[in-house]
Motif scaffolding. Structure first.
Motif, short mmCIF file in Angstrom:
data_model
loop_
_atom_site.label_atom_id
_atom_site.label_comp_id
_atom_site.label_asym_id
_atom_site.label_seq_id
_atom_site.Cartn_x
_atom_site.Cartn_y
_atom_site.Cartn_z
N GLU A 230 -24.42 23.82 -77.24
CA GLU A 230 -25.33 23.53 -76.12
C GLU A 230 -25.18 24.56 -75.02
N ASP A 231 -26.32 24.94 -74.46
CA ASP A 231 -26.31 25.92 -73.38
C ASP A 231 -25.79 25.27 -72.09
N ALA A 232 -24.88 25.94 -71.39
CA ALA A 232 -24.31 25.36 -70.17
C ALA A 232 -24.27 26.40 -69.06
N PRO A 233 -24.96 26.14 -67.92
CA PRO A 233 -24.85 27.08 -66.80
C PRO A 233 -23.45 27.01 -66.19
N ILE A 234 -22.95 28.15 -65.75
CA ILE A 234 -21.58 28.19 -65.20
C ILE A 234 -21.57 27.78 -63.73
N SER A 235 -22.61 28.16 -63.00
CA SER A 235 -22.70 27.78 -61.59
C SER A 235 -22.73 26.25 -61.50
N PRO A 236 -22.10 25.58 -60.55
CA PRO A 236 -21.49 26.12 -59.33
C PRO A 236 -19.99 26.38 -59.42
N ALA A 237 -19.44 26.59 -60.62
CA ALA A 237 -18.00 26.85 -60.72
C ALA A 237 -17.63 28.08 -59.90
N ALA A 238 -16.44 28.08 -59.32
CA ALA A 238 -15.96 29.24 -58.56
C ALA A 238 -15.61 30.36 -59.53
N PRO A 239 -15.60 31.62 -59.07
CA PRO A 239 -15.28 32.73 -60.00
C PRO A 239 -13.91 32.60 -60.67
N HIS A 240 -12.98 31.84 -60.04
CA HIS A 240 -11.65 31.71 -60.66
C HIS A 240 -11.53 30.42 -61.49
N GLY B 31 -1.69 20.70 -69.98
CA GLY B 31 -0.28 20.33 -70.06
C GLY B 31 0.50 21.10 -69.01
N CYS B 32 0.40 22.43 -69.08
CA CYS B 32 1.25 23.27 -68.25
C CYS B 32 0.45 24.17 -67.32
N ALA B 33 -0.78 24.50 -67.69
CA ALA B 33 -1.65 25.44 -66.95
C ALA B 33 -1.06 26.84 -66.89
N GLU B 34 -0.13 27.17 -67.81
CA GLU B 34 0.40 28.54 -67.81
C GLU B 34 0.60 29.09 -69.22
N GLY B 35 -0.18 28.61 -70.15
CA GLY B 35 -0.19 29.23 -71.48
C GLY B 35 0.97 28.86 -72.38
N VAL C 102 -3.11 32.92 -60.88
CA VAL C 102 -4.15 32.10 -60.25
C VAL C 102 -3.73 30.63 -60.24
N ASN C 103 -3.23 30.14 -61.38
CA ASN C 103 -2.94 28.70 -61.49
C ASN C 103 -1.66 28.30 -60.78
N ILE C 104 -0.62 29.09 -60.98
CA ILE C 104 0.71 28.65 -60.53
C ILE C 104 1.02 29.20 -59.14
N ARG C 105 0.56 30.43 -58.87
CA ARG C 105 0.87 31.00 -57.56
C ARG C 105 -0.36 31.02 -56.64
N SER C 106 -1.42 30.36 -57.08
CA SER C 106 -2.66 30.21 -56.28
C SER C 106 -3.21 31.53 -55.76
N ARG C 107 -3.04 32.59 -56.54
CA ARG C 107 -3.59 33.87 -56.08
C ARG C 107 -5.11 33.89 -56.29
N ARG C 108 -5.81 34.47 -55.37
CA ARG C 108 -7.26 34.65 -55.49
C ARG C 108 -7.57 36.10 -55.17
N ALA C 109 -8.61 36.64 -55.80
CA ALA C 109 -8.98 38.03 -55.52
C ALA C 109 -10.40 38.04 -54.98
N ASP C 110 -10.66 38.96 -54.06
CA ASP C 110 -12.04 39.07 -53.56
C ASP C 110 -12.95 39.62 -54.64
N CYS C 111 -12.37 40.47 -55.49
CA CYS C 111 -13.19 41.06 -56.56
C CYS C 111 -12.35 41.21 -57.82
N VAL C 112 -12.80 40.55 -58.89
CA VAL C 112 -12.13 40.67 -60.19
C VAL C 112 -13.05 41.48 -61.10
N VAL C 113 -12.50 42.49 -61.75
CA VAL C 113 -13.31 43.34 -62.64
C VAL C 113 -12.77 43.19 -64.07
N ALA C 114 -13.62 42.72 -64.96
CA ALA C 114 -13.20 42.49 -66.35
C ALA C 114 -13.39 43.75 -67.18
N VAL C 115 -12.35 44.09 -67.97
CA VAL C 115 -12.44 45.31 -68.80
C VAL C 115 -12.26 44.99 -70.29
#
Ligand SMILES: Cc1cc2nc3c(=O)[nH]c(=O)nc-3n(C[C@H](O)[C@H](O)[C@H](O)COP(=O)(O)OP(=O)(O)OC[C@H]3O[C@@H](n4cnc5c(N)ncnc54)[C@H](O)[C@@H]3O)c2cc1C
Ligand code: FES
Ligand code: FES
Length: 498
Positions: free
Chosen positions: A16-26, A44-48, A253-266
């Motif tokens: 099924e097609d699912a729009p991502i918005s309004p999820a935050a970028p993180h 369970g752990c949120a850290e893989g 992001v999950n454990i140390r609550s880091r957020r970035a103004d701009c994330v670039v995926a490679v």
């Protein structure tokens, strides 16, 4: 790549097609799914570490156009899967007529009838990891009764008569069932039938990567079509955080609550996903996952082949990249000791061009390197020919899925009983991964004998400046360095006397 920069990002979940918005970028895939009511995917752990969040993603295949790859949904931002296709535990069962009970998927059926589930919290994650292995094309050949291959040839403690590789479940933890019934279920699954929709899906190509710009509250996630565009963006935004598999960044992001103004995926840039074998080197793209490298090299670089099963779990290796492992600059990353022993170099690219830096000159301090702002790791080059005597010893508290206390990689050329060249890479004994130059010198030109090895082990124990921490004491780390060389010697002499 298709371009979605003018349209809102979306993914396909269980068809099924699912729009991502309004999820935050993180927002992670895990939180996104649960928000949509797909609560089979658990946190369970949120850290893989536990695999309760495992889901299947359609990825470029190694032996078929598409592989169903299991990944940790807790680590991947959902927007990183813009345009992609995922299947959760809910999507494995087949629904029939409206109101009819869904038919269990074969892996779900085996888990149920063999008692593979008690509280059930871990079960959806196990089922997704098991389904990925169920659909692995080279496993299916062993599981098919009409196949010419003799199943008994491949059976050992970690591989079932159906070709099932238990390492597929190495990232899944269960607290109450005990693993034997789960293993029984894994070793009982057959081959997918011809009308199995997910098996048929493997014959078509997976969705192409999609260029994405997704901004919310001044925070952006960006994926460009090409390396050149990405490098231009990184020049404009030197503050951007680069992500590939997100197995390190997701924990931040999950454990140390880091957020970035701009994330670039490679991770999907074609220029970072090539694997080339030339006459004098092997070049491995920085954004290939460790699983892809492992399957595509297929033992061609034995030291890497020895490393892969000791690196995290299959779930992590399905996302983790070489570029990410070197990009963190961690002194306890597992690939640097191996790549140092192989005398590898790193190909760095920025908007002005490329340069090649020997890995031995890449690390400059704790989590620091010669990589400049705006520069990406494009590839890693391993020179050929390879040394013939190699070993990778990872000393950790657990045999699998643990971070090294100390890691040692050896690449020696021994001719007519004399050590011609010795390269030794070390992790966990200094602020950066290092070469054990003094121990290499103690070996080179010497006979490969108990006496030489005892002397060199003594030198090796004194290399680096190991620390005491919660993983191991400095004295233990030093002792393990020497032991590693003695172990390698014992192995080579055993091989000769056998
Ligand atoms: C449960 C768990 C177990 C783990 N076990 C191990 C283990 O056994 N051994 C081990 O060594 N590591 C381990 N790790 C750490 C992690 O999986 C690795 O470091 C992995 O290789 C990171 O790759 P990635 O693509 O996921 O990196 P990401 O998280 O995407 O990125 C990590 C960093 O590298 C940078 N980066 C990524 N790609 C590039 C590029 N092409 N050029 C420049 N910079 C780049 C990013 O900016 C970021 O700072 C583990 C992590 C987890 C969560
Ligand atoms: S929640 Fe534990 S691995 Fe994702
Ligand atoms: S069945 Fe309870 S944690 Fe696995």
């Amino acid at each position: 790549m298709a371009n979605s920069t003018n349209r809102p990002p979306r993914i396909t979940v269980n068809g099924e097609d699912a729009p991502i918005s309004p999820a935050a970028p993180h927002t992670t895939v895990l939180d996104f799914l649960r928000e949509r009511g797909l609560t089979g995917t658990k946190e369970g752990c949120a850290e893989g570490e536990c695999g309760a969040c495992s889901v299947l993603v359609a990825r470029p295949g190694v032996n078929k156009p598409t592989d169903w790859v299991a990944v940790n949904a807790c680590l991947v931002p959902v927007v990183a899967l813009d345009g992609q296709e995922i299947v959760t535990s809910e999507g494995l069962a087949t629904t029939g007529e409206p109101g009819a009970r869904p038919a269990l998927h074969p892996v779900q059926e085996e888990m149920a009838v063999r008692g593979g589930s008690q509280c059930g919290y871990c079960t959806p994650g196990f089922v997704c990891s098991m389904a990925a292995e169920y659909y692995r094309p080279d496993r299916c050949a062993h599981a098919d009764p009409s196949s010419a291959s003799d199943p008994a040839e491949h059976v050992d403690a970690e591989h079932g008569p159906n070709g099932f590789d238990l390492h597929a479940l190495s990232g899944n933890l269960c607290r109450c069932t005990g693993y034997r019934p789960i293993r029984d279920a894994a070793f009982a699954v057959g081959a997918p039938t011809d009308d199995d929709p997910l098996a048929r899906r493997r014959e078509q190509v997976p969705p192409a990567p999609v260029a994405t710009v997704y901004t919310q509250d001044d925070r952006a996630f960006v994926r460009k079509d090409t390396l050149a565009e990405t490098l231009r963006l990184l020049r404009e935004r030197p503050d951007a955080i680069v992500v590939a598999g997100s197995t390190d960044w997701g924990v931040e992001v999950n454990i140390r609550s880091r957020r970035a103004d701009c994330v670039v995926a490679v991770d999907r840039l074609p220029e970072l996903r090539e694997l080339r074998v030339a006459s004098d080197h092997v070049e491995v793209g920085a954004a290939l996952t460790l699983t892809e490298i492992e399957r595509r090299l297929d033992g061609r670089v034995p030291l890497l082949a020895e490393l892969f099963p000791q690196f995290a779990s299959r779930l992590i290796r399905n996302s983790a990249t070489l570029g990410g492992n070197l990009g963190t600059g961690s002194p306890i990353g597992d690939t640097p000791p191996v790549l140092l022993a192989l005398e590898a170099s790193v190909v760095l690219a920025d908007a002005d061009g490329e340069r090649e830096v020997p890995l031995a000159e890449y690390f400059t301090g704790y989590r620091q390197s010669v990589r400049r702002p705006g520069e990406l790791i494009r590839a890693v080059r391993v020179p050929l020919p390879l040394a013939r005597t190699t070993a990778f010893h990872k000393i950790a508290k657990r045999r699998f899925d643990d971070i090294s206390s100390v890691a040692v990689a050896f690449a020696l050329d021994i001719e007519d009983g004399t050590v011609r060249t010795a390269r030794i890479g070390l992790g966990g004994v200094a602020a950066t991964p290092i070469r054990a130059l003094a121990a290499e010198a103690a070996l080179e030109g010497e006979p490969w004998s108990a006496e030489t090895v005892e002397n060199a082990a003594q030198v090796l124990r004194a290399q680096g400046t190991p620390m005491d921490d919660h993983r191991a004491s400095a004295a233990y780390r030093s002792a393990m360095l020497g032991q590693s060389l003695l172990k390698l010697y014992a192995k080579t002499t055993e091989a000769v006397s056998a």
